[in-house]
Design a protein around this motif. Structure first.
Motif, short mmCIF file in Angstrom:
data_model
loop_
_atom_site.label_atom_id
_atom_site.label_comp_id
_atom_site.label_asym_id
_atom_site.label_seq_id
_atom_site.Cartn_x
_atom_site.Cartn_y
_atom_site.Cartn_z
N ARG A 10 0.84 -1.21 0.00
CA ARG A 10 0.00 0.00 0.00
C ARG A 10 0.87 1.26 0.00
NH1 ARG A 10 -0.75 4.01 2.42
NH2 ARG A 10 0.77 3.27 3.94
N ARG A 11 0.48 2.22 -0.82
CA ARG A 11 1.16 3.51 -0.85
C ARG A 11 0.10 4.59 -0.89
NH1 ARG A 11 4.59 0.46 -0.37
NH2 ARG A 11 6.33 -0.07 -1.70
N SER A 12 0.43 5.78 -0.48
CA SER A 12 -0.44 6.91 -0.76
C SER A 12 -0.23 7.28 -2.22
CB SER A 12 -0.08 8.09 0.15
OG SER A 12 -0.45 7.79 1.47
N ARG A 14 -1.01 9.65 -5.48
CA ARG A 14 -1.42 11.04 -5.76
C ARG A 14 -1.54 11.33 -7.25
NH1 ARG A 14 2.01 11.00 -1.28
NH2 ARG A 14 0.97 11.68 0.64
N HIS A 66 -2.33 21.38 -2.51
CA HIS A 66 -1.52 20.18 -2.77
C HIS A 66 -2.39 18.92 -2.84
CE1 HIS A 66 -1.69 20.27 1.64
NE2 HIS A 66 -1.52 18.96 1.60
N ASN A 67 -3.66 19.06 -2.53
CA ASN A 67 -4.55 17.89 -2.59
C ASN A 67 -5.49 17.94 -3.80
OD1 ASN A 67 -3.57 16.55 -0.33
ND2 ASN A 67 -4.86 17.73 1.07
N PHE A 69 -5.16 16.81 -6.61
CA PHE A 69 -5.13 15.56 -7.39
C PHE A 69 -6.35 14.67 -7.12
CE2 PHE A 69 -2.97 14.66 -3.39
CZ PHE A 69 -3.55 13.46 -3.01
N CYS A 128 -5.47 7.57 -0.98
CA CYS A 128 -4.66 8.50 -0.19
C CYS A 128 -5.57 9.12 0.86
CB CYS A 128 -4.06 9.59 -1.07
SG CYS A 128 -2.87 10.63 -0.19
N TRP A 129 -5.12 9.08 2.07
CA TRP A 129 -5.89 9.66 3.17
C TRP A 129 -5.75 11.17 3.06
CZ3 TRP A 129 -7.87 6.34 7.14
CH2 TRP A 129 -8.50 7.00 8.19
N ILE A 130 -6.86 11.91 3.04
CA ILE A 130 -6.80 13.37 2.87
C ILE A 130 -7.49 14.05 4.04
CG2 ILE A 130 -7.52 15.33 1.42
CD1 ILE A 130 -5.56 13.61 -0.06
N ASN A 131 -6.70 14.84 4.75
CA ASN A 131 -7.23 15.54 5.92
C ASN A 131 -7.21 17.06 5.76
OD1 ASN A 131 -6.36 13.47 8.76
ND2 ASN A 131 -8.34 13.98 7.90
N ASN A 132 -6.57 17.52 4.69
CA ASN A 132 -6.36 18.96 4.57
C ASN A 132 -7.30 19.56 3.53
OD1 ASN A 132 -5.22 21.43 4.89
ND2 ASN A 132 -3.11 20.74 4.61
N ARG A 168 9.88 3.92 7.40
CA ARG A 168 9.20 3.76 8.68
C ARG A 168 10.25 3.58 9.77
NH1 ARG A 168 5.41 5.06 5.80
NH2 ARG A 168 3.35 4.09 5.80
C1 LIG Z 1 -4.28 11.16 9.05
C2 LIG Z 1 -3.59 11.29 7.73
C3 LIG Z 1 -3.71 12.48 7.02
C4 LIG Z 1 -3.12 12.60 5.75
N1 LIG Z 1 -3.35 13.74 5.02
C5 LIG Z 1 -2.85 13.82 3.76
C6 LIG Z 1 -3.18 14.92 2.91
O1 LIG Z 1 -3.96 15.82 3.28
N2 LIG Z 1 -2.64 14.95 1.67
C7 LIG Z 1 -1.81 13.96 1.20
O2 LIG Z 1 -1.37 14.05 0.05
N3 LIG Z 1 -1.49 12.89 1.97
C8 LIG Z 1 -2.00 12.80 3.22
N4 LIG Z 1 -1.72 11.68 3.99
C9 LIG Z 1 -0.83 10.62 3.49
C10 LIG Z 1 0.53 10.61 4.20
O3 LIG Z 1 1.32 11.68 3.72
C11 LIG Z 1 1.22 9.26 3.94
O4 LIG Z 1 0.42 8.22 4.50
C12 LIG Z 1 2.61 9.17 4.57
O5 LIG Z 1 3.48 10.12 4.00
C13 LIG Z 1 3.24 7.78 4.39
O6 LIG Z 1 3.28 7.43 3.02
P1 LIG Z 1 2.55 6.12 2.50
O7 LIG Z 1 1.09 6.23 2.83
O8 LIG Z 1 2.77 6.09 1.00
O9 LIG Z 1 3.19 4.95 3.17
C14 LIG Z 1 -2.32 11.55 5.24
C15 LIG Z 1 -2.22 10.35 5.96
C16 LIG Z 1 -2.87 10.20 7.17
C17 LIG Z 1 -2.80 8.88 7.89
#
Ligand SMILES: Cc1cc2nc3c(=O)[nH]c(=O)nc-3n(C[C@H](O)[C@H](O)[C@H](O)COP(=O)(O)O)c2cc1C
Length: 186
Positions: A10-12, A14, A66-67, A69, A128-132, A168
């Motif tokens: 799994r990766r984030s 974008r 930046h979000n 995408f 991708c988890w997006i909180n912003n 990590r």
């Molecule tokens: C709670 C949380 C909030 C995050 N918010 C954002 C975000 O707003 N934009 C984004 O591009 N990635 C966001 N991410 C992704 C993280 O940047 C990413 O999980 C972290 O850098 C590790 O990379 P990986 O998921 O590829 O292993 C978020 C992840 C988490 C868990």
């Protein structure tokens, strides 16, 4: 894909390809979220599935620059937490120790979100988890009433990039033996 493999792969993501996510695949991914554990089995998560392009674009505009995408992904999920229940504690009783009811609901929902990211990875999909984002704008776009917390947005689709694994901390650095020791030697 085997569970440990999905966790490791799994990766984030974008960057997304435009191909639709087949409905049966989407259903399996959401099913994984539905099966998450929750306090008192309350299952406070609610998922909003956004497929309409115009709405995805509007969500991307409501997100931090930046979000942007997220509009590329054919599906954007919104994870909500139901704050109001018939058997929910009264507002005055909604704190215990250092946590609040809102936090508690949010971390229940986060478990479902984590399950969804792993199921998506197992299906060869990126997330991708997006909180912003501008929460008020997102709430207005998705017509989210006050009794729901907005926990996160999550684009879902086939990746158009191969992100490298992010580092990590080694287990030895983050795992304590029996008790927490000063300096956190783990
Ligand atoms: C709670 C949380 C909030 C995050 N918010 C954002 C975000 O707003 N934009 C984004 O591009 N990635 C966001 N991410 C992704 C993280 O940047 C990413 O999980 C972290 O850098 C590790 O990379 P990986 O998921 O590829 O292993 C978020 C992840 C988490 C868990």
């Amino acid at each position: 894909m085997e569970l440990y493999e999905a966790i490791a792969n799994r990766r984030s993501v974008r960057r997304y390809r435009p191909e639709a996510v087949p409905e049966e695949v989407l259903a399996r991914v959401l099913e994984a979220g539905r099966r998450a554990p929750s306090g008192h089995n309350r299952q406070p998560w609610r998922f909003v599935v956004v497929r309409e392009e115009s709405r995805r674009r509007a969500l991307a505009e409501a997100a931090a620059s930046h979000n942007g995408f997220i509009a590329e992904a054919p599906v954007v999920l919104a994870f909500l937490g139901l704050l109001a229940y018939e058997n929910a504690p009264a507002p005055a009783a909604r704190t215990r120790g250092s946590w609040t009811w809102d936090m508690y609901i949010r971390y229940n929902v986060s478990i479902a979100g984590a399950y969804v990211t792993l199921a998506a990875a197992a299906e060869g999909l990126g997330t991708c988890w997006i909180n912003n984002y501008d929460e008020e704008r997102v709430r207005a776009l998705l017509k989210i009433p006050e009794e729901y917390a907005l926990v996160c947005l999550m684009p879902l689709g086939y990746a158009a990039e191969e992100p490298k694994a992010k580092p990590r901390l080694p287990l030895a650095e983050l795992c304590f033996d029996e008790e927490v020791t000063a300096g956190g030697d783990g």
